[in-house]
Scaffold this motif. Structure first.
Motif, PDB file in Angstrom:
ATOM      1  N   ILE A 184       0.835  -1.201   0.000  1.00  0.00           N
ATOM      2  CA  ILE A 184       0.000   0.000   0.000  1.00  0.00           C
ATOM      3  C   ILE A 184       0.870   1.253   0.000  1.00  0.00           C
ATOM      4  O   ILE A 184       0.624   2.193  -0.768  1.00  0.00           O
ATOM      5  CB  ILE A 184      -0.975  -0.018   1.190  1.00  0.00           C
ATOM      6  N   ALA A 185       1.909   1.272   0.823  1.00  0.00           N
ATOM      7  CA  ALA A 185       2.805   2.435   0.887  1.00  0.00           C
ATOM      8  C   ALA A 185       3.526   2.649  -0.444  1.00  0.00           C
ATOM      9  O   ALA A 185       3.670   3.794  -0.901  1.00  0.00           O
ATOM     10  CB  ALA A 185       3.807   2.257   2.019  1.00  0.00           C
ATOM     11  N   GLN A 186       3.960   1.571  -1.076  1.00  0.00           N
ATOM     12  CA  GLN A 186       4.629   1.689  -2.376  1.00  0.00           C
ATOM     13  C   GLN A 186       3.669   2.238  -3.430  1.00  0.00           C
ATOM     14  O   GLN A 186       4.049   3.091  -4.235  1.00  0.00           O
ATOM     15  CB  GLN A 186       5.174   0.341  -2.818  1.00  0.00           C
ATOM     16  N   ALA A 187       2.439   1.750  -3.423  1.00  0.00           N
ATOM     17  CA  ALA A 187       1.442   2.230  -4.382  1.00  0.00           C
ATOM     18  C   ALA A 187       1.130   3.709  -4.138  1.00  0.00           C
ATOM     19  O   ALA A 187       0.968   4.481  -5.101  1.00  0.00           O
ATOM     20  CB  ALA A 187       0.171   1.394  -4.294  1.00  0.00           C
ATOM     21  N   GLN A 188       1.060   4.106  -2.871  1.00  0.00           N
ATOM     22  CA  GLN A 188       0.869   5.522  -2.555  1.00  0.00           C
ATOM     23  C   GLN A 188       1.996   6.347  -3.158  1.00  0.00           C
ATOM     24  O   GLN A 188       1.756   7.409  -3.734  1.00  0.00           O
ATOM     25  CB  GLN A 188       0.886   5.753  -1.034  1.00  0.00           C
ATOM     26  N   GLY A 189       3.215   5.874  -3.013  1.00  0.00           N
ATOM     27  CA  GLY A 189       4.367   6.581  -3.557  1.00  0.00           C
ATOM     28  C   GLY A 189       4.308   6.714  -5.065  1.00  0.00           C
ATOM     29  O   GLY A 189       4.625   7.773  -5.618  1.00  0.00           O
ATOM     30  N   VAL A 190       3.881   5.651  -5.732  1.00  0.00           N
ATOM     31  CA  VAL A 190       3.746   5.688  -7.195  1.00  0.00           C
ATOM     32  C   VAL A 190       2.730   6.750  -7.595  1.00  0.00           C
ATOM     33  O   VAL A 190       2.995   7.581  -8.473  1.00  0.00           O
ATOM     34  CB  VAL A 190       3.332   4.307  -7.750  1.00  0.00           C
ATOM     35  N   LEU A 191       1.567   6.727  -6.956  1.00  0.00           N
ATOM     36  CA  LEU A 191       0.534   7.709  -7.291  1.00  0.00           C
ATOM     37  C   LEU A 191       0.978   9.129  -6.963  1.00  0.00           C
ATOM     38  O   LEU A 191       0.728  10.056  -7.741  1.00  0.00           O
ATOM     39  CB  LEU A 191      -0.764   7.379  -6.558  1.00  0.00           C
ATOM     40  N   ALA A 192       1.619   9.299  -5.812  1.00  0.00           N
ATOM     41  CA  ALA A 192       2.075  10.628  -5.405  1.00  0.00           C
ATOM     42  C   ALA A 192       3.078  11.189  -6.409  1.00  0.00           C
ATOM     43  O   ALA A 192       2.977  12.351  -6.816  1.00  0.00           O
ATOM     44  CB  ALA A 192       2.694  10.561  -4.008  1.00  0.00           C
ATOM     45  N   GLU A 193       4.021  10.354  -6.825  1.00  0.00           N
ATOM     46  CA  GLU A 193       5.034  10.808  -7.769  1.00  0.00           C
ATOM     47  C   GLU A 193       4.450  11.034  -9.162  1.00  0.00           C
ATOM     48  O   GLU A 193       4.716  12.047  -9.805  1.00  0.00           O
ATOM     49  CB  GLU A 193       6.166   9.778  -7.850  1.00  0.00           C
ATOM     50  N   ARG A 194       3.638  10.094  -9.606  1.00  0.00           N
ATOM     51  CA  ARG A 194       3.087  10.165 -10.962  1.00  0.00           C
ATOM     52  C   ARG A 194       2.160  11.362 -11.154  1.00  0.00           C
ATOM     53  O   ARG A 194       2.187  12.004 -12.206  1.00  0.00           O
ATOM     54  CB  ARG A 194       2.324   8.872 -11.261  1.00  0.00           C
ATOM     55  N   TYR A 195       1.347  11.653 -10.145  1.00  0.00           N
ATOM     56  CA  TYR A 195       0.323  12.698 -10.292  1.00  0.00           C
ATOM     57  C   TYR A 195       0.540  13.918  -9.398  1.00  0.00           C
ATOM     58  O   TYR A 195      -0.312  14.806  -9.363  1.00  0.00           O
ATOM     59  CB  TYR A 195      -1.067  12.109 -10.029  1.00  0.00           C
TER      60      TYR A 195
END
Length: 61
Positions: A14-25
């Protein structure tokens, strides 16, 4: 695998996915979690599954 290890793995996904979304968008981590949670609810899947989907397929369910 112990229950704690499973919980740690889920939290990590979940934390990794949050990071992906935060960085991407350009989102805050809080907003990224909200987006991930809403997409999981719409897809009818657990939050951790939506996170794993993003991490493996590169897109949200």
């Amino acid at each position: 695998m112990t229950a704690w290890a499973v919980e740690d793995a889920a939290a990590s996904s979940i934390a990794q996915a949050q990071g992906v979304l935060a960085e991407r968008y350009g989102l805050s981590f809080e907003t990224a979690l909200t987006v991930l949670d809403r997409r999981a609810q719409r897809a009818g899947i657990p939050l951790v599954e939506a996170a794993r989907w993003l991490l493996t397929a590169g897109v949200l369910p």
